[in-house]
Every structure is written in C-alpha cells, then in structure tokens.
Design a protein around this motif. Structure first.
Motif, PDB file in Angstrom:
ATOM      1  N   ASP A  86       5.144  -8.774  -5.866  1.00 54.95           N
ATOM      2  CA  ASP A  86       4.773  -9.534  -7.071  1.00 54.95           C
ATOM      3  C   ASP A  86       5.008  -8.748  -8.355  1.00 54.95           C
ATOM      4  O   ASP A  86       4.744  -9.252  -9.450  1.00 54.95           O
ATOM      5  N   GLY A  87       5.474  -7.504  -8.220  1.00 52.43           N
ATOM      6  CA  GLY A  87       5.722  -6.674  -9.394  1.00 52.43           C
ATOM      7  C   GLY A  87       4.486  -5.981  -9.940  1.00 52.43           C
ATOM      8  O   GLY A  87       4.536  -5.406 -11.030  1.00 52.43           O
ATOM      9  N   ASN A  88       3.382  -6.011  -9.195  1.00 54.79           N
ATOM     10  CA  ASN A  88       2.142  -5.332  -9.624  1.00 54.79           C
ATOM     11  C   ASN A  88       2.135  -3.919  -9.051  1.00 54.79           C
ATOM     12  O   ASN A  88       1.445  -3.615  -8.066  1.00 54.79           O
ATOM     13  N   ASN A  89       2.937  -3.053  -9.657  1.00 53.55           N
ATOM     14  CA  ASN A  89       3.190  -1.739  -9.068  1.00 53.55           C
ATOM     15  C   ASN A  89       1.954  -0.845  -9.021  1.00 53.55           C
ATOM     16  O   ASN A  89       1.717  -0.148  -8.027  1.00 53.55           O
ATOM     17  N   LEU A  90       1.169  -0.848 -10.079  1.00 50.48           N
ATOM     18  CA  LEU A  90      -0.023   0.009 -10.095  1.00 50.48           C
ATOM     19  C   LEU A  90      -1.033  -0.449  -9.058  1.00 50.48           C
ATOM     20  O   LEU A  90      -1.672   0.383  -8.385  1.00 50.48           O
ATOM     21  N   GLN A  91      -1.200  -1.754  -8.924  1.00 47.82           N
ATOM     22  CA  GLN A  91      -2.099  -2.277  -7.895  1.00 47.82           C
ATOM     23  C   GLN A  91      -1.578  -1.928  -6.506  1.00 47.82           C
ATOM     24  O   GLN A  91      -2.348  -1.564  -5.603  1.00 47.82           O
ATOM     25  N   ALA A  92      -0.258  -2.030  -6.342  1.00 42.06           N
ATOM     26  CA  ALA A  92       0.344  -1.664  -5.054  1.00 42.06           C
ATOM     27  C   ALA A  92       0.049  -0.213  -4.710  1.00 42.06           C
ATOM     28  O   ALA A  92      -0.299   0.105  -3.559  1.00 42.06           O
ATOM     29  N   ILE A  93       0.173   0.672  -5.683  1.00 41.91           N
ATOM     30  CA  ILE A  93      -0.099   2.095  -5.445  1.00 41.91           C
ATOM     31  C   ILE A  93      -1.527   2.293  -4.972  1.00 41.91           C
ATOM     32  O   ILE A  93      -1.795   3.075  -4.036  1.00 41.91           O
ATOM     33  N   GLU A  94      -2.484   1.582  -5.574  1.00 49.02           N
ATOM     34  CA  GLU A  94      -3.891   1.708  -5.162  1.00 49.02           C
ATOM     35  C   GLU A  94      -4.081   1.258  -3.719  1.00 49.02           C
ATOM     36  O   GLU A  94      -4.813   1.896  -2.955  1.00 49.02           O
ATOM     37  N   PHE A  95      -3.443   0.160  -3.332  1.00 48.17           N
ATOM     38  CA  PHE A  95      -3.570  -0.300  -1.946  1.00 48.17           C
ATOM     39  C   PHE A  95      -2.936   0.697  -0.979  1.00 48.17           C
ATOM     40  O   PHE A  95      -3.492   0.979   0.095  1.00 48.17           O
ATOM     41  N   TYR A  96      -1.781   1.236  -1.350  1.00 44.11           N
ATOM     42  CA  TYR A  96      -1.158   2.236  -0.477  1.00 44.11           C
ATOM     43  C   TYR A  96      -2.024   3.500  -0.399  1.00 44.11           C
ATOM     44  O   TYR A  96      -2.094   4.144   0.662  1.00 44.11           O
ATOM     45  N   ASN A  97      -2.681   3.844  -1.497  1.00 42.93           N
ATOM     46  CA  ASN A  97      -3.610   4.982  -1.465  1.00 42.93           C
ATOM     47  C   ASN A  97      -4.708   4.748  -0.424  1.00 42.93           C
ATOM     48  O   ASN A  97      -5.091   5.668   0.314  1.00 42.93           O
ATOM     49  N   GLN A  98      -5.223   3.513  -0.403  1.00 46.21           N
ATOM     50  CA  GLN A  98      -6.281   3.183   0.565  1.00 46.21           C
ATOM     51  C   GLN A  98      -5.737   3.237   1.994  1.00 46.21           C
ATOM     52  O   GLN A  98      -6.411   3.736   2.905  1.00 46.21           O
ATOM     53  N   ALA A  99      -4.517   2.748   2.190  1.00 47.55           N
ATOM     54  CA  ALA A  99      -3.911   2.815   3.522  1.00 47.55           C
ATOM     55  C   ALA A  99      -3.741   4.270   3.962  1.00 47.55           C
ATOM     56  O   ALA A  99      -4.026   4.624   5.118  1.00 47.55           O
ATOM     57  N   LEU A 100      -3.309   5.111   3.025  1.00 48.54           N
ATOM     58  CA  LEU A 100      -3.085   6.518   3.359  1.00 48.54           C
ATOM     59  C   LEU A 100      -4.387   7.297   3.504  1.00 48.54           C
ATOM     60  O   LEU A 100      -4.432   8.328   4.190  1.00 48.54           O
ATOM     61  N   LYS A 101      -5.443   6.813   2.881  1.00 47.56           N
ATOM     62  CA  LYS A 101      -6.759   7.417   3.093  1.00 47.56           C
ATOM     63  C   LYS A 101      -7.189   7.237   4.544  1.00 47.56           C
ATOM     64  O   LYS A 101      -7.803   8.123   5.147  1.00 47.56           O
ATOM     65  N   GLU A 102      -6.837   6.064   5.090  1.00 51.87           N
ATOM     66  CA  GLU A 102      -7.152   5.798   6.492  1.00 51.87           C
ATOM     67  C   GLU A 102      -6.197   6.532   7.427  1.00 51.87           C
ATOM     68  O   GLU A 102      -6.618   7.060   8.462  1.00 51.87           O
ATOM     69  N   SER A 103      -4.912   6.563   7.054  1.00 51.36           N
ATOM     70  CA  SER A 103      -3.884   7.152   7.928  1.00 51.36           C
ATOM     71  C   SER A 103      -2.932   7.984   7.071  1.00 51.36           C
ATOM     72  O   SER A 103      -1.896   7.496   6.612  1.00 51.36           O
ATOM     73  N   PRO A 104      -3.286   9.251   6.817  1.00 49.24           N
ATOM     74  CA  PRO A 104      -2.497  10.079   5.889  1.00 49.24           C
ATOM     75  C   PRO A 104      -1.037  10.260   6.291  1.00 49.24           C
ATOM     76  O   PRO A 104      -0.197  10.554   5.436  1.00 49.24           O
ATOM     77  N   ASN A 105      -0.718  10.077   7.557  1.00 46.48           N
ATOM     78  CA  ASN A 105       0.649  10.294   8.029  1.00 46.48           C
ATOM     79  C   ASN A 105       1.375   8.990   8.324  1.00 46.48           C
ATOM     80  O   ASN A 105       2.318   8.967   9.129  1.00 46.48           O
ATOM     81  N   TYR A 106       0.970   7.920   7.645  1.00 48.89           N
ATOM     82  CA  TYR A 106       1.626   6.627   7.848  1.00 48.89           C
ATOM     83  C   TYR A 106       2.848   6.568   6.942  1.00 48.89           C
ATOM     84  O   TYR A 106       2.762   6.274   5.746  1.00 48.89           O
ATOM     85  N   ALA A 107       4.017   6.872   7.524  1.00 46.61           N
ATOM     86  CA  ALA A 107       5.246   7.030   6.742  1.00 46.61           C
ATOM     87  C   ALA A 107       5.637   5.775   5.954  1.00 46.61           C
ATOM     88  O   ALA A 107       6.077   5.896   4.802  1.00 46.61           O
ATOM     89  N   PRO A 108       5.506   4.559   6.502  1.00 46.26           N
ATOM     90  CA  PRO A 108       5.877   3.382   5.698  1.00 46.26           C
ATOM     91  C   PRO A 108       5.068   3.247   4.414  1.00 46.26           C
ATOM     92  O   PRO A 108       5.600   2.814   3.385  1.00 46.26           O
ATOM     93  N   ALA A 109       3.790   3.615   4.448  1.00 44.03           N
ATOM     94  CA  ALA A 109       2.980   3.548   3.222  1.00 44.03           C
ATOM     95  C   ALA A 109       3.442   4.592   2.216  1.00 44.03           C
ATOM     96  O   ALA A 109       3.466   4.334   1.004  1.00 44.03           O
TER      97      ALA A 109
END
Length: 339
Positions: A37-60
């Motif tokens: 949707d072009g909401n890059n900053l929001q996307a970064i926050e969601f990926y941060n949360q994904a990586l908080k759960e799984s720090p080695n999740y390469a797709p995130a």
C-alpha cells in the motif's frame, strides 16, 4: 462499553494463544500489506515486530530492506540484506535487492559482484544479464556491457529495451551508424518508442544536426510530455544551439520533476559556464556528482570550469577523476595540461 471490553478481552486471549511462529507470520503479512500500500514506515514497524519474534527470519529482513530503500534509506537497507544473505547465501531476492541498493549509492562494482553471483544461480535469466549490462555501462565497460546485452538478446530475442541499450553502447562508442540501425529496429518493433526518439536525438546532435535533434526529442516528448530526462536532453540541445533561455527553462523544469536528476545539474552547470559564471557552474557540477548517477563528461566540464578560474590544480584533479571513469575528453585535457 461492556461489549467493547468483552471484545478486547477476547482478541487479547486469541493473540495470547498464538505461537511465536504464528505471530511472526501475522506481523510479516501485515508488513507486506503495508508495503504494497506504500506505507513504508508502517511496514518497517510490522517487520520489526516479526523480527522481534524471529530474529533470523530472512524474508522479514529482506522486506524490511525493501521498505527502507523505498523510504530513501539505502544504507540501512543494505544492512538488512546483508543479514538476510548471511542467513541464506543463495537468497536471490535479497541479492538482487542489495545490488539495486548498491547501484543507488553509486557502488556499481559491489552491485556487479552480486549480479554476477546471481548468474551462477540463474543461468538462463535474460534480465540478470540485461541488468549486468546496465551496470557495466555505468562503469563505462562498454565492450562487457554489449556482451551482456547480447546474451540477454539471445535468451529473449527482439526485446526493444535490450536493443535500445545496445544502441546506446554504440552511441557512447561513437559508432553512430550502427546505433541508428538498432534504433530503427526498435521503432520497427515498437512504434513511437520514446527512448528510441531520444537516442536518435542524441545521435543527430553529435553529428551537429541540431534541428534534426530537436525534432526527434520533440517526438519523444509528444509520447511522454513530462519526462524529466527528455526535457533535460532538449535543454542540452538548446545549449548547443546557444538558445540559453530556452535551455534553462527545460533544465529547471526537469529538476522540478526529478530533483535527483544529476544530468540536469550537469547541464545547468554548462548553462552557467556559457554565461561565464564559473563558480556557479562548479557548484552545479559538484551537485551532479552527488547523485551517484552515471553522468557522461561530468568531470571534463568540472575541470574546464576550474581552468577558466585559473585553478589548474583543481582542474587536473577533476580530469584525473574523469580519467578513472574512462572519460575520453578528460584524458585528453589531462594529457594537455597536467603532469
């Protein structure tokens, strides 16, 4: 209010029942949706949360890198791609994205290294060879660039984009007749190809046929009326015709449409040099150099401006940089004026 409270408790209970893997995937999917949707900053926050759960999740890591480069943070993006590639050395998407990020910051050799490694993984990908051709062009390795475009052309024949880039190589090598034949081939495959008209314009200009050049660039602008690079090219033609007022109008409009257009700043420098405002010209050339784009003859013009101010030392430094970048005019001026 009670219904809302109950709903909140229910959602909280459901979330608390999620496994870490499920939470990772949920945040990752939310990040992808925001990115699309072009909401890059929001996307970064969601990926941060994904990586908080799984720090080695390469797709995130890879997708956070995409969101970061879309937010004009290429260096941070490269760090994410590095981590993703460290986890999976053959992660093609991350390798390609890192190459694009390296290209954006002007590290063409690093981009080339990644693309050449991708070729070992995807030997039959025309686009990989095509992209290497673009990078070799920016490194002014014209023979290697032509070779890569030929490979791409053999894998997907008669692709107008590949052929126009081959024509561009011949243009840079001053083989104008060969370039023109290829441009006409493109126009036979894709009528009203704006890039073909633009390249024809450049060829005619190099031959001193300014009216013909002007006619061709106007045909390109008839197809894409607000293309900043075409406007800038027309501005350059006007500079060569000493129609300086018309030139600066097109060049300034090009900059408004694309403030990072390094070619336009180069041409604005030429405009100031023609008006003998050499300090302003130097400022524009230096601004062009900041863009990290491939900009032909930039350091030749910078050296000329320094020489006109009586600063031979700075002129030679500029031409030496041009020599490093295989600028033939800089090589000639360096040989004439520098030890």
């Amino acid at each position: 209010m009670r219904k809302l409270l109950l709903l909140s408790v229910l959602v909280s209970a459901l979330v608390s029942c999620e496994s870490s893997e499920e939470r990772t995937q949920r945040f990752f999917n939310l990040g992808n949706r925001a990115l699309n949707d072009g909401n890059n900053l929001q996307a970064i926050e969601f990926y941060n949360q994904a990586l908080k759960e799984s720090p080695n999740y390469a797709p995130a890591l890879n997708n956070r890198g995409v969101a970061r480069i879309e937010s004009d943070h290429p260096y941070e993006a490269i760090l994410d791609y590095n981590k993703a590639i460290g986890l999976d050395p053959e992660y093609i998407d991350a390798l390609f994205n890192r190459a694009i990020a390296y290209e954006e910051i002007g590290q063409f050799s690093n981009a080339l290294r990644d693309v050449q490694f991708i070729q070992t993984l995807k030997k039959d990908s025309a686009y990989v060879y095509f992209y290497e051709g673009l990078l070799q062009t920016k490194l002014r390795n014209y023979d290697q660039a032509l070779n890569r475009f030929n490979v791409a052309d053999s894998l997907i024949p008669s692709n107008p984009e590949t052929i126009i880039n081959k024509a561009t190589i011949f243009y840079f090598q001053e083989k104008y007749d060969t370039a023109k034949v290829l441009v006409n081939t493109v126009l036979g495959l894709s009528e009203n190809d704006a890039n073909a008209y633009s390249l024809l314009s450049l060829i005619e200009m190099e031959r001193g046929n300014y009216q013909a050049a002007l006619a061709e660039i106007n045909r390109a602008l008839d197809v894409v009326s607000s293309e900043p690079y075409f406007l800038n090219n027309r501005g350059f033609i006007y500079l060569e015709m000493d129609s300086l007022q018309l030139a600066i109008q097109d060049i300034n409009r090009s900059i408004v449409l694309n403030p990072s257009n390094g070619w336009a700043y180069r041409n604005k420098g030429i405009y100031h040099a023609k008006n003998e405002n050499f300090e302003e010209a130097i400022a524009m050339y230096q601004r062009a150099a900041q863009s990290k784009e491939f900009i032909d003859e930039l350091y030749f013009y910078l050296g000329e401006a320094h020489l006109n101010l009586g600063d031979t030392k700075s002129a030679c430094e500029a031409w030496a940089k041009g020599v490093e970048l295989n600028e033939l005019s800089s090589q000639e001026r360096f040989n004439q004026n520098c030890d």
